[in-house]
Design an enzyme around this catalytic site. Structure first.
Site, short mmCIF file in Angstrom:
data_model
loop_
_atom_site.label_atom_id
_atom_site.label_comp_id
_atom_site.label_asym_id
_atom_site.label_seq_id
_atom_site.Cartn_x
_atom_site.Cartn_y
_atom_site.Cartn_z
N ASP A 172 -27.01 47.86 44.15
CA ASP A 172 -27.15 49.31 44.17
C ASP A 172 -27.54 49.80 42.77
O ASP A 172 -26.91 49.42 41.77
CB ASP A 172 -25.86 49.97 44.61
CG ASP A 172 -26.03 51.48 44.79
OD1 ASP A 172 -26.69 51.88 45.76
OD2 ASP A 172 -25.49 52.23 43.97
N GLU A 215 -30.97 53.42 48.17
CA GLU A 215 -31.30 52.64 46.97
C GLU A 215 -30.60 51.29 46.96
O GLU A 215 -30.55 50.62 45.92
CB GLU A 215 -30.94 53.42 45.70
CG GLU A 215 -29.46 53.62 45.47
CD GLU A 215 -28.90 54.88 46.11
OE1 GLU A 215 -27.85 55.35 45.67
OE2 GLU A 215 -29.52 55.39 47.06
#
Length: 296
Positions: A172, A215
């Site tokens: 992440d 993301e």
């Protein structure tokens, strides 16, 4: 006595001999510029080329070469372009050891063969491209979530059947919302693409990289235990943080956090069990200060 199919790589302006066979069997293909050779001439001109009696002068003029057995010299060569509409996509060619080996009828038959081959090859290319688009995340160029899960489920079954190790890494981007808020979503997209590219460069061909959502990326590492997975995650972390990502002329320092988990036949019954532990490890990496690897 020999048959060849060469396909055009338009981006690099090269030909690749994808099928090359003579009486001794199949030969390994080579890549070469379209500025060279008989096939290169056919691609450049878009016309048939029939050489009834090949000699050294013609070979020098075309910058061509022999392949296969050379105790008998090739004398006749017939090469025909493969077309998709008006676009030349490659060349199909035959050669013989005797001069004047091919008749007008032979040429007509070979042209029809080339037309049929071109249709089949273009259909195969379109099918492959359609499949690639169906399994690829259009923004990042990695596997999309659905296809990642298809591949991951197959790898989990293999690990269970053969008692082989398998690990997962969740990734992440740190403070990604700040990047979007300050630089805009297009800049955020460029950061994600650059991060995915750096990850792909560090992974093995057998590793499976996919977009998990937003993301977040996820990596499946076949034949990899926890120690190996943590080492792989550290390499990815270092690659992402190694240098700023340039977006519209501005250098952006980017880091990511990593959660690692390994498949265990004793405690995991589903792929989701491993992903859940990797996700919890990722949360711990975030909570502990970001830009780090945590494992559970």
């Amino acid at each position: 006595q020999a048959f060849l199919i060469a396909l055009l790589d338009e981006e690099n302006q090269e030909l690749e001999d994808v099928y090359l066979v003579d009486r001794d069997g199949r030969w390994p293909g080579v890549r070469y510029s379209i500025k060279r050779g008989i096939c290169g001439y056919v691609v450049r001109t878009g016309r048939n080329l029939y050489i009834e009696d090949l000699n050294e002068q013609i070979m020098r003029e075309l910058d061509t070469w022999y392949f296969g057995r050379t105790e008998r010299t090739v004398r006749s060569v017939l090469a025909v372009p493969l077309r998709a509409g008006e676009r030349v996509t490659g060349v199909i060619a035959v050669q013989a050891y005797d001069p004047h080996a091919y008749t007008e009828t032979d040429i007509e038959v070979f042209e029809q063969l080339a037309a049929n081959a071109a249709i089949a090859l273009e259909n195969a290319r379109l099918f492959a491209e359609t499949r690639r688009l169906a399994i690829t995340d259009s923004l990042l160029g990695v596997y999309n979530r659905r296809h990642f899960f298809e591949l991951a489920h197959a790898e989990i079954e293999r690990a269970r059947r053969y008692h082989h190790p398998l690990s997962v890494i969740m990734i992440d981007v740190d403070e990604f919302k700040r990047i979007n808020d300050t630089l805009g979503h297009l800049a955020g997209d460029q950061v994600l693409r650059a991060m995915a590219a750096r990850c792909k460069a560090e992974l093995r061909t057998v590793d499976v990289l996919g977009r998990y959502g937003g993301e977040e990326l996820v990596v499946l590492l076949p034949e990899t235990d926890m120690t190996g997975a943590v080492e792989a995650a550290e390499r990815l972390r270092a690659a992402i943080a190694s240098e700023p990502i340039v977006v519209d002329g501005s250098a952006i320092s980017v880091t990511a956090s990593f959660g690692v988990a390994s498949w265990s036949a004793d405690q995991d019954t589903r792929l989701e069990d491993v992903l859940d532990r990797a996700d919890r490890a990722l949360y711990e990496a975030k909570r502990s200060g970001r830009n780090r690897v945590c494992a559970l």
